[in-house]
Every structure is written in structure tokens, then in C-alpha cells.
Design a protein around this motif. Sequence first.
Motif, short mmCIF file in Angstrom:
data_model
loop_
_atom_site.label_atom_id
_atom_site.label_comp_id
_atom_site.label_asym_id
_atom_site.label_seq_id
_atom_site.Cartn_x
_atom_site.Cartn_y
_atom_site.Cartn_z
N HIS A 57 0.72 -1.51 -0.50
CA HIS A 57 -0.25 0.28 -0.25
C HIS A 57 1.27 1.26 0.13
O HIS A 57 1.33 1.14 0.54
N THR A 96 -4.42 -20.39 10.56
CA THR A 96 -4.23 -19.35 11.16
C THR A 96 -3.77 -19.04 11.43
O THR A 96 -2.90 -19.46 12.88
N TRP A 104 -3.89 -8.59 13.99
CA TRP A 104 -3.38 -9.08 12.72
C TRP A 104 -3.23 -10.92 12.65
O TRP A 104 -3.22 -11.62 13.74
N SER A 147 -2.39 -14.11 9.70
CA SER A 147 -1.42 -15.12 8.94
C SER A 147 -1.80 -15.96 8.71
O SER A 147 -2.39 -16.41 8.89
N ASN A 172 2.58 -12.44 5.57
CA ASN A 172 1.64 -11.24 4.66
C ASN A 172 0.64 -11.22 5.69
O ASN A 172 0.41 -12.35 6.54
N TRP A 173 0.51 -9.98 6.10
CA TRP A 173 -0.36 -10.36 7.56
C TRP A 173 -1.84 -8.91 7.21
O TRP A 173 -0.88 -7.74 6.36
N GLN A 174 -2.90 -9.31 7.41
CA GLN A 174 -3.95 -8.51 7.70
C GLN A 174 -4.29 -7.85 8.74
O GLN A 174 -4.06 -8.85 9.88
N PRO A 175 -5.38 -7.30 8.96
CA PRO A 175 -5.32 -6.39 10.32
C PRO A 175 -6.98 -7.27 10.56
O PRO A 175 -7.91 -7.91 9.79
N GLN A 220 -0.69 -12.90 -0.91
CA GLN A 220 -1.56 -12.15 -0.36
C GLN A 220 -1.19 -10.30 0.01
O GLN A 220 0.19 -10.74 0.22
N PRO A 221 -2.21 -9.95 0.43
CA PRO A 221 -1.88 -8.70 0.97
C PRO A 221 -1.11 -8.65 1.94
O PRO A 221 -0.99 -9.24 2.91
N HIS A 222 -0.37 -7.20 2.52
CA HIS A 222 -0.15 -7.09 3.93
C HIS A 222 -0.17 -6.20 3.84
O HIS A 222 -0.34 -4.89 3.24
N LEU A 274 -1.63 -2.42 5.83
CA LEU A 274 -2.68 -1.79 6.10
C LEU A 274 -2.13 0.22 4.83
O LEU A 274 -1.15 -0.23 5.67
#
Length: 540
Positions: free
Chosen positions: A48, A81, A98, A100, A105-108, A352-354, A356
Motif C-alpha cells: 500500500h 491461521t 493481525w 496470516s 503477509n498479515w491482514q488486520p 497475499q496482501p500485507h 493496511l
Amino acid sequence: MKNSLTRRRSLLLLGTTLATKACTTPASEAAVRSESPAPNRPDWGRGHENQRIADRKDGTFLNPIFSGDRPDPSIIRDCDTYYLTFSSFDAYPGLFIWQSTDLVNWQPVGPALTHPIGSVWAPDLIKHGDRFYIYIPARSKNRKSIYVIYANQIDGPWSKPVDLDLPDHIDPAHAIGEDGKRYLFLSNGDLVELSDDGLSTVGDVEHIYDPWRYPDDWDVECFCPEGPKILRKDNWFYMLTAVGGTAGPPTGHMVIAARARSVKGPWQHAPNNPQVRTTDRSESWWSRGHATLIEGPAGDWWMISHGYENGFWTLGRQCLLEPIRWREDGWFESLGGDLSTPFPKPLPSQHQPHGLPLSDDFSTSSLGPQWVFYDPSPVEHDRIDLDGDGLRMTAKGETPADTSPLCVIPGDRAYEVTARMELDPGSRAGLLLFYNSGLYCGLSYGPEGLVMHRYGQERSRPNDLDAGLTHLEIKVRNDNHVVTFFTRLPGERWKKFDVQMEVSGYHHNTAYDFLSLRPGLMAAGKGHVRFSQFRYKALS
């Protein structure tokens, strides 16, 4: 390859009981050191707003897996997870969680702590049965203790904090003993039993472990045994402990290990201690510590920890990941070296996205997850009004030191932030780089005109802006510690401010507090300030 039943029988991490649904393990993909980055290829991936990320999109990753201030990582695995949180210190909402599936890669998920209890230090996130818990050491002006919050789902709602009345310790670590009882390991080698529900203590604190001691001629900050993390594997309890002090000399912080058949010992020191240590200030990562062992998604093993980036104490302690291997004698050893080159990802084929975005146009009805207040009052969020046309913030205090600025956590060595603001009469609006109430810099505008904030001090400037100005944009560029300010009136071009600053010393070794230098929005004086836009852009 171990099947899921074998894993549930052999692995108990930080007191975590795995969920009852079936867990699958993909074919093993061994983690070994990768070659150095190819010529003309950026070291890090980009996410981002051009923010650096660990995933290089070629099957490898380069530390940190979390850039920016992410200290004291606490991680669990729940089936396939992983969940992770960090110390949040004086920032609220706190203990952001977070998730993953590949450890890189970690998502909120969202914050777990919304009730201020003081400065939050190294927490312990665990799952026991069907409930999640976080054990939280916290210090306020009136109270020092360890608290616990709990939730039936990782995304909450989380309970209000429960005080465990442990005023003499920090850094709790939950574990299930060989007797089936619940325990908290504490700083300085101590242990206390917990009730069956995990919400109170049973009996007195016991001293059960004397940590391994490094040679006297090593450069460290202090002995300071802290951050115990417990893994039960093959009928052994493995304890990882941080010693040497969290900051101080770059070579101070380190990870040591011990093991025992019982939570109460006797504990054996690992023959290869320390497991991780910066041995020379030329290395890429300084003061490495607060480590946890975790089984990876492919059945291999990893160590997650934190460290300061060489020359960038201002970014705080960043989150690091490195492979380990188990030896035939039952001990383990790190394969990470100085972490200056890439490693194969635990799941190289996954992309994967990471993270934010940090930018915000304030068009939603609630404050974005990137924002945290510094040292807020219990009713700080009452200052915020989001009406779809910007962020309206009630003024508080007179200088950045007493305004509880609203901040984001950067992870880049160079970046720009821009804020568009509208002032009420009597208010003062500013854009800051904020470390703590004693150390910050920035530029603000109000009834007295422009004010330059530098070294945590204020200096008024000759006002070459129109009297009664109500709309203004301020931009801050932090380029490898060299800070430049710009102002712009509606419809005009950017004008460079005539003073630049060097901020490499804005960090813990100068001003304590274990924090990082963060862009922040300031509303002071009287009335309100409306922020209609905030933009973050990493500079490659």
C-alpha cells in the motif's frame, strides 16, 4: 509429514489449545537462506502507498515482516491461521491483532484493548479451550499490574481488563503445566498459578529459574531478564527469555533458552546460548530479542522476534522472522544469521496482501484502524466527529505535549505525509513527527501564526500567511532523518519552509519510552479543527 492429530498431541504453544476442527499441513518446503537480491531488484517488496513489505513476490522474503514499531510480538497458531499482536505502550486503541496463513503477509483484524489502563508492555496472546485471552502488563500514574482480557472470537468483542494484582512483574507468558493447571511465567524467572478460568491467581509468586548469564565483557544495557515465552514439545518445556536490555548498545538485547520437564524446573541452560544476538554494530539488525518459536505452515519451525534497524532507532523495534532447526540432542538453533539477506517464504507459492493503507480521506463513519491516540484520556474518542465530510477534532491543550496527537505508524526510511486542515477561530492545527511529550517536531498554524516545533520546544515564526487564515495544507518529508516542511494555500503551489531538521536522535536512547517517531495530527487551542485529507507516500 505429520498429520493433524499428531500435531495437536505434540504441540502446545504458549498455553494454546488448538481448535477442534481438522487442521491440514501442506507438503514441507524447507527454509534455507536465499541468494542475495538480484542486481537492479529492490530489496523489499512494495505494498500500500509504496510501503515496503517483506514479500518480494519471487518466493522469498526480506526482514522485517512488519516494518515500523511492532515490538514484543506475541503469536499463536489456531489451525491454519496465525494471530499476532504487539506492545502498544501509550497508543490507544491498543493491542491491534493481525492474522496470516504464511507468517509473512498479515491482514488486520482490529484492536483488542479500548479501555485505557496505562502504558501497555509485552503482552501474551493465547487461546485456551474455545476462548482467546491476552495477558497485559500495564503501567499508569496510579497503578502498575498485569491485566487480562478475553473474547470468544478473535475479532471480539473483548472484555474489559481484569486486574490480576501483580504489581512487581512484567511480561507474562501463559502455559499449561504437566499437572494440567494454568500458569503465568513472569519476568525475572518467576511463576504464578492461575485459576481454571485464567482470570485470577492462585497462591504466591514463586521463583523457579535463574537465567543464563552472558560474559561480563559484553556491551549490554542491563541484565534485565524479561519476555519469557514457553513452548511445550516432546514432553519438554522450552523457555525463551530476553536478557541484556531492550535498547542501549546495539549488541545488548539477546535471546537465551532453557528447558525442563516441569514448569517449576529444574531448568537446563541451552548449550548454545545465546540463541540470537547482534555481535557487531555493523549488522543490519540491532538489539534482537523477545522471541517465540512457532511451527510453520509447512511443518518447519521459525522464530519470531523484534529488533532495531541499523541506523533507524526512530522506526522503533520491528518484527523479524527467521528459520530454526531442531537438533538431535533436542535443542534448537537459529539459521537466520544477521538477517541481511532474503529467505524462502514458509509458503512460497502464496501471494497475499500485507498491512493496511495509512492514508485517509475521513469519509467513513468511524476512525480507520491505522490511527492511534498518544496517551489519551478515557474519553479521547469523544473529541472525534466523522460526518462524511472530514475528521472534526475538538481542540485540546496548547502544544503537542498535551494535545494527545492522533498518529500512524510508518515503516519506511523515507516518506511524505500531507494533511489538509480547516481551522475554527482560536484553534491551532498542525502536522507533527511525534515521539513523546518531550520530543517531537512539526509545523502548526493558529492565531499567533506559524509555530515551528523542534526538539520538543516551540518557536513562533514571522507570519507571512494571511491573517485569519482558515484553510491550509502542510506537508512533511522525512528522507532518511532529514525533515523538510512545506505549506500550501488553496489553489497555490507548495512553499518550502526555511528551516530543515535532522531527527535521527528522536528515539528511546534519547528520550526513553520504547516508542517510535510517528506522523501525527494536532488540534490545540479552542474550538475545532477539520482534517479533510491525510496522505502517506513512501519514497523508494
